[in-house]
Design a protein around this motif. Structure first.
Motif, mmCIF file in Angstrom:
data_model
loop_
_atom_site.group_PDB
_atom_site.id
_atom_site.type_symbol
_atom_site.label_atom_id
_atom_site.label_comp_id
_atom_site.label_asym_id
_atom_site.label_seq_id
_atom_site.Cartn_x
_atom_site.Cartn_y
_atom_site.Cartn_z
ATOM 1 N N SER A 177 0.857 -1.175 0.000
ATOM 2 C CA SER A 177 0.000 0.000 0.000
ATOM 3 C C SER A 177 0.898 1.232 0.000
ATOM 4 N N LYS A 178 0.332 2.379 -0.287
ATOM 5 C CA LYS A 178 1.122 3.613 -0.310
ATOM 6 C C LYS A 178 1.691 3.920 1.073
ATOM 7 N N GLU A 179 0.906 3.660 2.110
ATOM 8 C CA GLU A 179 1.371 3.943 3.465
ATOM 9 C C GLU A 179 2.538 3.039 3.843
ATOM 10 N N LEU B 126 4.663 1.628 1.844
ATOM 11 C CA LEU B 126 5.852 2.004 1.075
ATOM 12 C C LEU B 126 6.485 3.284 1.625
ATOM 13 N N LYS B 127 5.686 4.204 2.143
ATOM 14 C CA LYS B 127 6.240 5.428 2.722
ATOM 15 C C LYS B 127 7.034 5.131 3.991
ATOM 16 N N LYS B 128 6.591 4.119 4.750
ATOM 17 C CA LYS B 128 7.256 3.769 6.005
ATOM 18 C C LYS B 128 8.402 2.785 5.805
ATOM 19 N N ASP C 211 11.849 0.914 4.950
ATOM 20 C CA ASP C 211 13.269 1.235 5.034
ATOM 21 C C ASP C 211 13.900 0.957 3.663
#
Length: 153
Positions: free
Chosen positions: A15-17, A19-21, A23
């Motif tokens: 999900s986009k979230e 992938l943003k978190k 490492d």
């Protein structure tokens, strides 16, 4: 209709979230694992493009694989393989339109496969040995057999 989920099994995992978190090191490790599982452990050598920024020089390993150079001109593809004259009698060269196969090189158990950067002709391939280098010259395939696909309604 096509079962798209069958061909794209990872669409629900990322999900986009997430992938943003993520490492960057973990993402790189994951991508390297996937690439190794698909292309083999020496997948980086199969791709013609290299990292433009050289990494720190590492000492050569004793079992290091030979450095095979691949380059192409407008009409030909050249593959240069460093090889000793003693191994020359054992090596057998075969190829398809997209891959070079060196049998009995570097060992008899594992033949060396080299992906070519473009399609080559089946006939007209030449191999020359000189000064410790085996050079294989392929003629490029210019005819890309194009087919038209009918749309079924």
């Amino acid at each position: 209709m096509f079962e798209w989920n069958k061909y794209f099994p990872f669409h629900n995992q990322f999900s986009k979230e997430a992938l943003k978190k993520a490492d960057p090191k973990e993402v790189e490790t994951y991508v390297n694992r996937v690439m190794e599982s698909v292309f083999g452990s020496d997948y980086a050598a199969q791709f013609p493009f290299r990292d433009p920024l050289p990494k720190k020089e590492q000492p050569a390993k004793p079992d290091a694989k030979p450095d095979i150079d691949i380059f192409e001109t407008a009409d030909h593809v050249f593959v240069k393989v460093p090889i000793s004259e003693g191994l020359l009698e054992q090596v057998r060269i075969k190829h398809t339109s997209h891959e070079l196969l060196l049998e009995n090189f570097p060992s008899s158990e594992h033949p060396k496969k080299v992906n070519l950067p473009c399609l080559v002709k089946r006939k007209g391939t030449k191999a020359v040995y000189k000064d410790g280098l085996l050079e294989v010259m392929f003629q490029k395939q210019q005819d890309y057999n194009m087919s038209e696909v009918e749309i079924i309604r």
